[in-house]
Design an enzyme around this catalytic site. Sequence first.
Site, PDB file in Angstrom:
ATOM      1  N   HIS A 118      37.819  18.226  39.861  1.00  0.00           N
ATOM      2  CA  HIS A 118      38.743  17.418  40.660  1.00  0.00           C
ATOM      3  C   HIS A 118      39.556  16.489  39.768  1.00  0.00           C
ATOM      4  CE1 HIS A 118      36.504  18.911  44.081  1.00  0.00           C
ATOM      5  NE2 HIS A 118      37.258  18.217  44.918  1.00  0.00           N
ATOM      6  N   HIS A 177      29.343  13.570  40.440  1.00  0.00           N
ATOM      7  CA  HIS A 177      29.655  13.536  39.009  1.00  0.00           C
ATOM      8  C   HIS A 177      29.132  12.256  38.380  1.00  0.00           C
ATOM      9  CE1 HIS A 177      32.104  17.101  38.504  1.00  0.00           C
ATOM     10  NE2 HIS A 177      32.846  16.772  39.539  1.00  0.00           N
TER      11      HIS A 177
END
EC number: 3.1.3.9
Length: 358
Positions: A118, A177
Site C-alpha cells: 500500500h 505492517h
Amino acid sequence: SIKMDLLHSNGVLIIQHLQKDYRAYQDFLNFMSHVGDPRNIFSIYFPLWFQLNQVVGTKMIWVAVIGDWFNLIFKWILFGHRPYWWVQETMIYPNQSSPCLEQFPITCETGPGSPSGHAMGSSCVWYVMVTAALSYTVRWKDKSAVTLHRLTWSFLWSIFWIIQISVCISRVFIATHFPHQVVLGVFAGILVAEAFEHTPAIQTASLRMYIKTNLFLFIFALGFYLSLKLLDIDLLWSVPKAKKWCANPDWINIDTTPFAGLVRNLGALFGLGLGINSEMFITSCKGKNSCKISFRILCIAASLVTLQLYNFVKIPTHTEYLFYILSFCKSAAMPLTVVALVPYCVHSLMRTTEKKLN
C-alpha cells in the site's frame, strides 16, 4: 535475528500506542488505508489522468505494475512478518504474555509484510501525479510565475508527504505492517516512479512489447517461485499464518495473496497495451474531438461510472485457477474500457449529435 526481533518488538509498542491513543481517528485511518490500496490506481487515478494527459496516464499504469511486481519480489526475498501474526508466534515475550493487537476487516493480508504494498503503490502513483502537475508550472519564465511555481511546488509536495504519512500510520494502526515496512515501501515506490521519469520508450510501446513485458514479468516471478520451491523454500509461507491468526476467517481474502496481485497487474498492463494499440483509441483519442474539453469530461465521467460498476462483478473464489483467469480478464477490461471503449463510444455519440445539428 535478534536485531529484527528488537525492531519488531519496538514496532509492536508503536502499534499499541496508535491503537490506544488514536482510537478517535479509527475511521479516518481505515479510510487512508483504502486510499493507499493499489487497486484505486486502476479504478480512480488512472481514468482521471489518462483523459487529461495520456502520457501521464500511461506512465501511471507502468509505474503501478512494475512497482507492484518489484514489491512482490522484495516480499519473497525479505520474508517480512506481519504484526498480527508475529506477536502470536514470537518467543521473545516471557510467560506467553504476548501483546494484544486489535484486528480489523482489512488487517488480514495474506502475503509477507515487507515492504508495504500500500505504501509503495501510494508513493509511486502520487509521485507521478505531483511531478506531472509541476511539469506544467516549471515552464513559466516571468518573476511572478517563478514565485507561483515555488509555492505550488511546496504545496504539492506537502500534500504528497501528508498522504504518505497518513497511509503509513493507517497501515501500522491496523496491525498489518511494522513501521520499518511502510517506510521501506514509501522510498521503494519513489525510486520506481523516478526511474520511469527517464523511460520515454513506454509511450511508444507496441502491443508486442506489452506482451513481451507481461511474459517476462510472469515467467520471472513463476520461475523464482518454483526455483525456491525446489530448494524446499515455500514462498507462500505467509498464507497459513494469516489463516491461523486472523481473528475472523471471513476477513481472509484470496485477492490479497501474492499471485492474485501479480495476475491483476499483468491483466492491467495487457489491457493498456491492447487499448492503446487499438483502432478505437486511434479513431477517438487521436481524432479531432480529443482536444475538446467536453469530450474529455464525458470520458472521465463515463469511465469512472463504468469502472465502479466493475466492482459489482464478483469473481468466484472456490477454484483458485479460475479465479486467477477471471481476475486477469477483469483487470485487462478496466484500462481497455478507459483507453478505447469509453472514448470510442463518446466520440461516436458526439459525431452523431453533430450530424443531427447540421
